[in-house]
Design a protein around this motif. Structure first.
Motif, PDB file in Angstrom:
ATOM      1  N   PHE A 146      -4.457   5.581  12.100  1.00 53.41           N
ATOM      2  CA  PHE A 146      -3.409   5.557  13.121  1.00 53.41           C
ATOM      3  C   PHE A 146      -3.654   4.502  14.200  1.00 53.41           C
ATOM      4  CE2 PHE A 146      -2.423  10.103  11.804  1.00 53.41           C
ATOM      5  CZ  PHE A 146      -1.292   9.722  11.090  1.00 53.41           C
ATOM      6  N   ASN A 147      -4.909   4.105  14.392  1.00 53.67           N
ATOM      7  CA  ASN A 147      -5.224   3.075  15.383  1.00 53.67           C
ATOM      8  C   ASN A 147      -5.240   1.674  14.776  1.00 53.67           C
ATOM      9  OD1 ASN A 147      -5.479   4.758  17.675  1.00 53.67           O
ATOM     10  ND2 ASN A 147      -7.487   5.414  16.977  1.00 53.67           N
ATOM     11  N   ASN A 148      -4.818   1.561  13.516  1.00 51.80           N
ATOM     12  CA  ASN A 148      -4.785   0.279  12.812  1.00 51.80           C
ATOM     13  C   ASN A 148      -6.146  -0.407  12.785  1.00 51.80           C
ATOM     14  OD1 ASN A 148      -1.989   0.258  11.984  1.00 51.80           O
ATOM     15  ND2 ASN A 148      -1.508   0.053  14.154  1.00 51.80           N
ATOM     16  N   GLU A 149      -7.180   0.416  12.614  1.00 52.84           N
ATOM     17  CA  GLU A 149      -8.531  -0.097  12.460  1.00 52.84           C
ATOM     18  C   GLU A 149      -8.866  -0.127  10.969  1.00 52.84           C
ATOM     19  OE1 GLU A 149     -10.894   2.586  14.806  1.00 52.84           O
ATOM     20  OE2 GLU A 149      -9.855   2.060  16.647  1.00 52.84           O
ATOM     21  N   ASP A 150     -10.054  -0.584  10.632  1.00 48.95           N
ATOM     22  CA  ASP A 150     -10.461  -0.670   9.236  1.00 48.95           C
ATOM     23  C   ASP A 150     -10.818   0.727   8.727  1.00 48.95           C
ATOM     24  OD1 ASP A 150     -11.099  -1.813   6.808  1.00 48.95           O
ATOM     25  OD2 ASP A 150     -13.158  -2.273   7.409  1.00 48.95           O
ATOM     26  N   TYR A 151      -9.959   1.303   7.910  1.00 48.52           N
ATOM     27  CA  TYR A 151     -10.169   2.659   7.399  1.00 48.52           C
ATOM     28  C   TYR A 151     -10.473   2.605   5.904  1.00 48.52           C
ATOM     29  CZ  TYR A 151      -5.303   2.036   6.004  1.00 48.52           C
ATOM     30  OH  TYR A 151      -4.145   1.559   5.471  1.00 48.52           O
ATOM     31  N   ALA A 152     -11.026   3.688   5.377  1.00 49.09           N
ATOM     32  CA  ALA A 152     -11.396   3.761   3.956  1.00 49.09           C
ATOM     33  C   ALA A 152     -10.156   3.682   3.083  1.00 49.09           C
ATOM     34  CB  ALA A 152     -12.154   5.052   3.678  1.00 49.09           C
ATOM     35  N   LYS A 153     -10.284   2.900   2.026  1.00 47.08           N
ATOM     36  CA  LYS A 153      -9.215   2.777   1.036  1.00 47.08           C
ATOM     37  C   LYS A 153      -9.778   3.276  -0.295  1.00 47.08           C
ATOM     38  CE  LYS A 153      -6.989  -0.508   3.785  1.00 47.08           C
ATOM     39  NZ  LYS A 153      -7.943  -0.700   4.812  1.00 47.08           N
ATOM     40  N   ALA A 154      -8.914   3.652  -1.173  1.00 48.62           N
ATOM     41  CA  ALA A 154      -9.334   4.061  -2.512  1.00 48.62           C
ATOM     42  C   ALA A 154      -9.691   2.809  -3.301  1.00 48.62           C
ATOM     43  CB  ALA A 154      -8.211   4.825  -3.192  1.00 48.62           C
ATOM     44  N   GLU A 155     -10.859   2.808  -3.914  1.00 55.76           N
ATOM     45  CA  GLU A 155     -11.342   1.604  -4.591  1.00 55.76           C
ATOM     46  C   GLU A 155     -10.436   1.139  -5.735  1.00 55.76           C
ATOM     47  OE1 GLU A 155     -14.392   3.982  -4.262  1.00 55.76           O
ATOM     48  OE2 GLU A 155     -14.450   3.062  -2.277  1.00 55.76           O
ATOM     49  N   GLY A 156      -9.987   2.071  -6.560  1.00 53.53           N
ATOM     50  CA  GLY A 156      -9.206   1.677  -7.722  1.00 53.53           C
ATOM     51  C   GLY A 156      -7.713   1.610  -7.475  1.00 53.53           C
ATOM     52  N   PHE A 157      -7.315   1.811  -6.240  1.00 56.47           N
ATOM     53  CA  PHE A 157      -5.901   1.928  -5.925  1.00 56.47           C
ATOM     54  C   PHE A 157      -5.270   0.570  -5.619  1.00 56.47           C
ATOM     55  CE2 PHE A 157      -2.372   2.719  -2.927  1.00 56.47           C
ATOM     56  CZ  PHE A 157      -1.616   3.556  -3.731  1.00 56.47           C
ATOM     57  N   LYS A 158      -4.159   0.275  -6.279  1.00 57.51           N
ATOM     58  CA  LYS A 158      -3.422  -0.947  -6.013  1.00 57.51           C
ATOM     59  C   LYS A 158      -2.013  -0.557  -5.582  1.00 57.51           C
ATOM     60  CE  LYS A 158      -6.521  -3.960  -7.497  1.00 57.51           C
ATOM     61  NZ  LYS A 158      -7.704  -3.423  -6.895  1.00 57.51           N
ATOM     62  N   ALA A 159      -1.605  -1.055  -4.425  1.00 59.42           N
ATOM     63  CA  ALA A 159      -0.253  -0.759  -3.940  1.00 59.42           C
ATOM     64  C   ALA A 159       0.764  -1.486  -4.807  1.00 59.42           C
ATOM     65  CB  ALA A 159      -0.114  -1.175  -2.489  1.00 59.42           C
ATOM     66  N   ILE A 160       1.888  -0.847  -5.032  1.00 62.51           N
ATOM     67  CA  ILE A 160       2.967  -1.467  -5.792  1.00 62.51           C
ATOM     68  C   ILE A 160       3.881  -2.171  -4.808  1.00 62.51           C
ATOM     69  CG2 ILE A 160       4.925  -1.032  -7.313  1.00 62.51           C
ATOM     70  CD1 ILE A 160       3.423   1.511  -8.248  1.00 62.51           C
ATOM     71  N   ASP A 161       4.112  -3.449  -5.058  1.00 66.62           N
ATOM     72  CA  ASP A 161       4.970  -4.234  -4.148  1.00 66.62           C
ATOM     73  C   ASP A 161       6.425  -3.988  -4.437  1.00 66.62           C
ATOM     74  OD1 ASP A 161       2.831  -5.361  -2.820  1.00 66.62           O
ATOM     75  OD2 ASP A 161       2.668  -7.001  -4.261  1.00 66.62           O
TER      76      ASP A 161
ATOM     77  N   LEU B  79     -11.194  13.152   9.194  1.00 63.25           N
ATOM     78  CA  LEU B  79     -10.578  13.024  10.526  1.00 63.25           C
ATOM     79  C   LEU B  79     -10.873  11.662  11.138  1.00 63.25           C
ATOM     80  CD1 LEU B  79     -11.094  16.568  12.083  1.00 63.25           C
ATOM     81  CD2 LEU B  79      -8.917  15.460  11.540  1.00 63.25           C
ATOM     82  N   LEU B  80     -12.089  11.156  10.920  1.00 58.98           N
ATOM     83  CA  LEU B  80     -12.435   9.820  11.410  1.00 58.98           C
ATOM     84  C   LEU B  80     -11.552   8.768  10.732  1.00 58.98           C
ATOM     85  CD1 LEU B  80     -14.274   7.910  13.042  1.00 58.98           C
ATOM     86  CD2 LEU B  80     -15.838   7.930  11.090  1.00 58.98           C
ATOM     87  N   GLN B  81     -11.339   8.911   9.434  1.00 57.14           N
ATOM     88  CA  GLN B  81     -10.474   7.972   8.717  1.00 57.14           C
ATOM     89  C   GLN B  81      -9.040   8.058   9.242  1.00 57.14           C
ATOM     90  OE1 GLN B  81     -11.988   5.674   6.905  1.00 57.14           O
ATOM     91  NE2 GLN B  81     -13.796   6.872   7.466  1.00 57.14           N
ATOM     92  N   MET B  82      -8.590   9.264   9.579  1.00 57.41           N
ATOM     93  CA  MET B  82      -7.249   9.431  10.130  1.00 57.41           C
ATOM     94  C   MET B  82      -7.121   8.686  11.454  1.00 57.41           C
ATOM     95  SD  MET B  82      -5.196  12.910  11.210  1.00 57.41           S
ATOM     96  CE  MET B  82      -6.174  13.173  12.680  1.00 57.41           C
ATOM     97  N   GLU B  83      -8.134   8.827  12.317  1.00 56.13           N
ATOM     98  CA  GLU B  83      -8.124   8.115  13.609  1.00 56.13           C
ATOM     99  C   GLU B  83      -8.010   6.607  13.385  1.00 56.13           C
ATOM    100  OE1 GLU B  83      -8.279   9.014  16.961  1.00 56.13           O
ATOM    101  OE2 GLU B  83      -7.782  10.990  16.185  1.00 56.13           O
ATOM    102  N   LYS B  84      -8.832   6.103  12.485  1.00 56.82           N
ATOM    103  CA  LYS B  84      -8.826   4.664  12.195  1.00 56.82           C
ATOM    104  C   LYS B  84      -7.476   4.230  11.631  1.00 56.82           C
ATOM    105  CE  LYS B  84     -13.772   4.098  11.385  1.00 56.82           C
ATOM    106  NZ  LYS B  84     -14.781   3.625  10.405  1.00 56.82           N
TER     107      LYS B  84
END
Length: 88
Positions: free
Chosen positions: A73-88, A66-71
């Motif tokens: 939606f508020n465009n704050e620094d939230y947890a990302k998946a370490e091995g995850f790379k977004a596809i452009d 829930l804390l990560q969800m708040e961050k």
């Protein structure tokens, strides 16, 4: 279709048609977060749950998510998946 100014994406977009969770938090999200942003969160949430092996029956894990969800939606620094790379 109702539109709102989405606080995540900062643009006028279709609103959620019902609260995405119970209680005041669900109503707040319905009034401030677009359907598009909610779908983005659901996808990110699934990635976090899977990668971090979160047990959603554990209150501490739910609280952290829930804390990560708040961050998110508020465009704050939230947890990302370490091995995850977004596809452009």
């Amino acid at each position: 279709m109702k539109k709102i100014i989405c606080k995540k994406l900062n643009e006028e977009l279709p609103a959620l048609t019902s609260p995405p969770m119970p209680g005041p938090k669900g109503l707040e999200l319905m009034n401030t977060i677009s359907e598009k942003a909610w779908e983005m969160w659901k996808s990110h949430q699934t990635t976090l749950i899977n990668e971090k092996h979160l047990d959603m029956s554990d209150p501490e894990n739910r609280k952290w998510l829930l804390l990560q969800m708040e961050k998110f939606f508020n465009n704050e620094d939230y947890a990302k998946a370490e091995g995850f790379k977004a596809i452009d």
